[in-house]
Design a protein around this motif. Sequence first.
Motif, PDB file in Angstrom:
ATOM      1  N   GLU A   1       0.811  -1.217   0.000  1.00  0.00           N
ATOM      2  CA  GLU A   1       0.000   0.000   0.000  1.00  0.00           C
ATOM      3  C   GLU A   1       0.850   1.275   0.000  1.00  0.00           C
TER       4      GLU A   1
ATOM      5  N   THR B   1       0.469   3.643  -2.972  1.00  0.00           N
ATOM      6  CA  THR B   1      -0.620   4.614  -2.947  1.00  0.00           C
ATOM      7  C   THR B   1      -0.389   5.685  -1.890  1.00  0.00           C
TER       8      THR B   1
ATOM      9  N   GLU C   1      -9.166   5.123 -10.093  1.00  0.00           N
ATOM     10  CA  GLU C   1      -8.801   4.761  -8.730  1.00  0.00           C
ATOM     11  C   GLU C   1      -8.723   6.034  -7.892  1.00  0.00           C
TER      12      GLU C   1
ATOM     13  N   THR D   1      -6.767   7.832  -6.266  1.00  0.00           N
ATOM     14  CA  THR D   1      -5.384   8.208  -5.980  1.00  0.00           C
ATOM     15  C   THR D   1      -5.037   9.445  -6.804  1.00  0.00           C
TER      16      THR D   1
ATOM     17  N   GLY E   1      -7.015   4.971  -1.349  1.00  0.00           N
ATOM     18  CA  GLY E   1      -6.302   6.243  -1.398  1.00  0.00           C
ATOM     19  C   GLY E   1      -6.955   7.342  -0.589  1.00  0.00           C
TER      20      GLY E   1
ATOM     21  N   ASN F   1     -11.599  -1.835  -2.387  1.00  0.00           N
ATOM     22  CA  ASN F   1     -10.260  -2.384  -2.559  1.00  0.00           C
ATOM     23  C   ASN F   1     -10.224  -3.769  -1.918  1.00  0.00           C
TER      24      ASN F   1
END
Lengths: 112, 292, 282
Positions: free
Chosen positions: B255, B258, C193, C195, C226, C247
């Motif tokens: 992770e 991100t 996404e 992000t 995110g 996710n």
Amino acid sequence: MKIAFTSKGNDLDAQVDARFGRCPFIVILNTDDKSFEVIDNQSSADEAHGAGPKTAQKLSEYDCNVLITGNGPGGNAATLLEKLNIDIYIGAGDMLIDDALNAFNSNSLKKF
Amino acid sequence: MKEIVVISGKGGTGKTSITASFAYLARSVAVIADCDVDAADLHLILKPTIKRKENFYSSFEAKIDPVACIGCGKCERVCRFDAISSENRIFTVNPLNCEGCGYCEKVCPVDAIKMTQKLDGEWYISESRYVTPLVHAKLGIGTENSGKLVALVKNVAKQLAQKSNKDIVLVDGSPGIGCPVISSLSGAHFVVFVTEPSVSGIHDLKRVYELAAKFNISAGLIINKSDLNHEKTNDLISFAEQNNILFLGQIPYNENFTQAMIKGLSIVEFSDDEISKTIRQMWTKIVNFVEN
Amino acid sequence: MKIAIASGKGGTGKTTISTNLAHYLSQKEQTVLVDLDVEEPNSALFIKGKLDKVYIKTRKVPFWEQQTCVLCGDCVSNCNFNAVTKLRNEIIISPQLCHSCYACSELCSSNSLPMIGLPMGVLQTFKLDNLFFIESKLDIGEEMAVPLIAQTKEFVNQNYENNIFQIYDSPPGTACPVIETLKDVDFVLLVTEPTPFGLNDLKLAVETVRELKKDFAVIINRDGVGDNEVEKYCNDENIEIAAKFPNSRKVAQLYSSGELLYNKVPEFYEQILVLEKKLKSI
């Protein structure tokens, strides 16, 4: 024998440009009398696509036996160069033309 | 000066995150070039200040001069792309359909059609927040990345590197395997392939490898999200071994990719854990290989 | 109804959502899934259907007739793409560079460049359970995606009624292949996404669909991974968020081995139902 070098500059003191289609100059050395000719290929930077074939067309007017370059031409240009019966040697990118010539003479360049 | 290109076949493999980390590690010796202009994201991490901005003209589109046009309709008849239409004998070009072939210009009896260069985008020389120079570009909608733009971005980066005595040009390469990728690879000394262990990842690695092999460029492999499918990770590693591709390492699903992105940092700046160490080792391996 | 599933860049989950949505819908209604990402089609990795028909697709390129050619070289200057080259006494065509505009052929004074069909790719039709699936794939080395996408759309129009669900798995990006795919769809679902990279690419995709004047909504994939910036952007821009796929490591794993997953991951299934409702309201 006439040997073409894809080149960064317009004389025999220049370095070999690793690219074919978009090399700025091609320096052609006549090994019999050590004379040379230069193809100005700077306009290749203006081509969106097909810089390779266009460069090959320019080269076709010079009856070369050998082409010495860095990476080797892309697919389209390779097909054209095959028709011209030019032997292509690669792996000379960034070498001085003189050094590339020595490498060619001592068989240390790879055939494309 | 060595040119190192990072590519991946499909998107979403973490290529740009890894390139950003390499950019940080090489910040004092490199010039960075972002050739992934279709989905340029590197600037989100490098946060460049633009120093120089230039327009980029590449493709052509037909323009009809309504005063000179006699409304004969020849142009509309020869166009294979349905780009010319007419209303009450007034002929116009739909730029989204025009391919720039120039057939209409050639058949117009009164020279009312001119092919004009389209403003396809902009390119920039910037200073990243690492002070490292960054050359990047932005394309307009419906404009394709081309070998021309990639060559231009790389050339500017190389000139900058020469002028400022930098040893490395680090290139975030274009996706796919078409003309822009060929241009990304052309002139490179080393290509880093970032992929993930999925069916499409393996498929892409093979295609890109063929290209690199033809160009006689040494290649290295990074497997991201490697623990998602151990079997496919092993397949990738053995393909690399059999084909003389330098295996640079693997990164498990993490992770941090991100989280670092959200903070606007590269992974190696974001934390100092295993992942960061792995990426540092990868970069060291690349530099050692390229210098020998 | 034609629905395109698109995204500003690759790897956002476009194919995962297209394949699962289409397979789910096909259990209830006639549905055809069309993979238009012809450069890298990978829906077939998830839809392992029974092959029905195979079509070789061709595009027109010039062919040089040596006997009649007078070597005037007009064809070289009439080609704006460097696809026609004159080498000494030969005209050479580089088909990969040809845009099939016909200028060299029709303007040739000795009619020495007739246009002929050159194979560019393969269109295959499959059936998996009730789902019709069409995949077009460019041959290796072919770079021109637009003609194959155009012909595939034509094939769909000729063979399937417009009142059934037609799901287009679009190529990524904002360039010509995407424009060709989205040109005549009724609705676009943009997958992203949550992000910073996702947001940046989404903005480009939104610019594209707005330029094409298409109705669209956003799907957030890997929700929770995110930040909230994508949602904020959508709210500010008045863009509907049609679904949020959570996710999940399980999803990523099933994806990597090429499996359909809506009936294996409940929270994924839920969002497919949400999407179904949305599509039926259009």
